[in-house]
Design an enzyme around this catalytic site. Sequence first.
Site, PDB file in Angstrom:
ATOM      1  N   SER A 293      -2.666   3.330  57.514  1.00 21.69           N
ATOM      2  CA  SER A 293      -1.734   4.461  56.867  1.00 21.69           C
ATOM      3  C   SER A 293      -1.992   4.817  55.524  1.00 21.69           C
ATOM      4  O   SER A 293      -2.391   6.074  55.048  1.00 21.69           O
ATOM      5  CB  SER A 293      -0.499   3.794  56.836  1.00 21.69           C
ATOM      6  OG  SER A 293       0.421   4.662  56.345  1.00 21.69           O
TER       7      SER A 293
ATOM      8  N   ARG B 167       7.024   4.416  63.306  1.00 20.86           N
ATOM      9  CA  ARG B 167       7.370   2.928  62.855  1.00 20.86           C
ATOM     10  C   ARG B 167       8.383   2.605  62.217  1.00 20.86           C
ATOM     11  O   ARG B 167       8.924   1.487  62.225  1.00 20.86           O
ATOM     12  CB  ARG B 167       6.075   2.636  62.027  1.00 20.86           C
ATOM     13  CG  ARG B 167       4.559   2.578  62.782  1.00 20.86           C
ATOM     14  CD  ARG B 167       3.659   2.691  61.844  1.00 20.86           C
ATOM     15  NE  ARG B 167       3.482   1.570  60.882  1.00 20.86           N
ATOM     16  CZ  ARG B 167       3.027   1.790  59.705  1.00 20.86           C
ATOM     17  NH1 ARG B 167       2.335   2.931  59.078  1.00 20.86           N
ATOM     18  NH2 ARG B 167       3.121   0.574  58.883  1.00 20.86           N
TER      19      ARG B 167
ATOM     20  N   ASP C 255      -0.412  10.277  60.576  1.00 21.40           N
ATOM     21  CA  ASP C 255       0.597   9.443  59.483  1.00 21.40           C
ATOM     22  C   ASP C 255       1.704   9.537  59.627  1.00 21.40           C
ATOM     23  O   ASP C 255       2.579   8.837  59.748  1.00 21.40           O
ATOM     24  CB  ASP C 255      -0.317   8.940  58.304  1.00 21.40           C
ATOM     25  CG  ASP C 255       0.412   8.183  57.559  1.00 21.40           C
ATOM     26  OD1 ASP C 255       0.543   6.903  58.054  1.00 21.40           O
ATOM     27  OD2 ASP C 255       0.915   8.394  56.586  1.00 21.40           O
TER      28      ASP C 255
ATOM     29  N   LYS D 107      -4.815   8.251  53.942  1.00 20.75           N
ATOM     30  CA  LYS D 107      -4.095   9.066  53.081  1.00 20.75           C
ATOM     31  C   LYS D 107      -5.006   9.015  51.706  1.00 20.75           C
ATOM     32  O   LYS D 107      -5.311  10.143  51.153  1.00 20.75           O
ATOM     33  CB  LYS D 107      -2.641   8.810  52.617  1.00 20.75           C
ATOM     34  CG  LYS D 107      -1.912   9.180  53.759  1.00 20.75           C
ATOM     35  CD  LYS D 107      -0.253   8.845  53.421  1.00 20.75           C
ATOM     36  CE  LYS D 107      -0.123   7.384  53.489  1.00 20.75           C
ATOM     37  NZ  LYS D 107       1.513   6.954  53.674  1.00 20.75           N
TER      38      LYS D 107
ATOM     39  N   HIS E 140      -2.511   3.767  44.435  1.00 21.60           N
ATOM     40  CA  HIS E 140      -1.256   3.760  45.592  1.00 21.60           C
ATOM     41  C   HIS E 140      -0.648   2.434  45.414  1.00 21.60           C
ATOM     42  O   HIS E 140      -1.069   1.402  45.292  1.00 21.60           O
ATOM     43  CB  HIS E 140      -1.872   3.893  46.654  1.00 21.60           C
ATOM     44  CG  HIS E 140      -0.985   4.196  47.858  1.00 21.60           C
ATOM     45  ND1 HIS E 140      -0.627   5.550  48.277  1.00 21.60           N
ATOM     46  CD2 HIS E 140      -0.248   3.252  48.597  1.00 21.60           C
ATOM     47  CE1 HIS E 140       0.345   5.298  49.229  1.00 21.60           C
ATOM     48  NE2 HIS E 140       0.489   4.042  49.554  1.00 21.60           N
TER      49      HIS E 140
END
Length: 425
Positions: free
Chosen positions: A183, A168, A161, A187, A82
């Site tokens: 966040s 946000r 999220d 995930k 990620h």
Amino acid sequence: MRAVDLIQKKRDNQVLTRQEIEWLISSYAAGTVPDYQMSAFAMAVYFRGMDMQEIRDLTLAMVETGESIDLSAIPGIKVDKHSTGGVGDKVTLILAPLVASFGVPVAKMSGRGLGHTGGTLDKLEAVKGYQVERPQKAFIKQVQEIGLAVIGQSERLVKADKLLYALRDVTATVDTIPLIASSVMSKKIAAGADSILLDVTVGNGAFMKTVADAEKLAETMVTLGKEVGRKTVAVVTDMSQPLGQAVGNRLEVLEALQIMQGQGREDISHFICDLAKIMLKLAGVEESLAVIHQHLVGGRALRKFEEMIAAQGGDLKDLYRPADARFVTEILAEESGYIAELPALEFGLFAMKLGAGRAVKSDCLDYETGLVFEKKVGDAVRKGERVACIYSQEELGEKELTEFQKNVKIMRERLVPKEIIKIIS
Ligand code: URA
């Protein structure tokens, strides 16, 4: 419990209990705590922060608001990767097939771009026919069969999220460590991989502007990952200039193909090999950089990538098609010297205005537009030499060209950029 009391508690710099965080997040996901209260809470976290226990509780409470994916039907150690976001970041397009080419299963869920940052799903969708929406069963079957799938995140994963990130984004509360860490890690935990490589970007095009903040975010996420039993490594990487040469969806796919054909820039190829070595190690495979480089440039990664494109409905002829932009404008160096700065944020926003990115979530993309840099920071350049090309559907005016040109900084001294700044494990 009442949301107002929890907002006040955080506003006054007190520590929230696990029960309070669980209640707030589950109520928000259920729709009984409204957006305006959650916005106030996010702002309180932005200013007051959270301690490690609160971040852990927040992350796990978020995981509980959706389903978790069970990848146990896929044999072997599953690794995920990620990035916290950037400009020109086509790493997944190359790294995922490269790692899969060693027989390590890669079952990856990716996201879309917003603002100056790009998203892997958008890049893959630049290829005609490529399907990012796949039922879970088909996703797992594809990984069982060819060892690789990159799809969109299931709507049913981490509902909190999805809601909170959108909030946000419009309340100036994205760039805060507790909310980014929870966040990302909620995930990743829900997505089910055994091991996780986190690419924490730093610099003007990233959420984290200083190396110290990026290291803190990386350490927080590595701690969260390890605590839930996932082997986790983070790399802090440079996002002060766009990554690689291309910015824009089709242009980035084409750059990825070039790299996998051994025709890319050496610096980006070596960067990807370094990441692949870490990812392979997370899967229990020790390989030398020389062997990894051979897989990258010798066709194995490319074959795996093509297999994935075809398995997900993509048209292999369209994959290699040049970008279909009406205008290609050259930017020439105004003086001789070394490229000293190519600010990622400014060029990300420039590409967004060409249609390559979204200003708001509902914007449609033009997959064909964007930028290609022929010179990067540290490269020598002669006056009049081509620095970049702009791919656009409209002819560019004087104002746009001046804006682009002023962001190409050339100096007498040579700066040497460093792609990987630190590895945290
Ligand atoms: N990427 C995410 O998934 N979440 C954040 O909050 C920031 C970057």
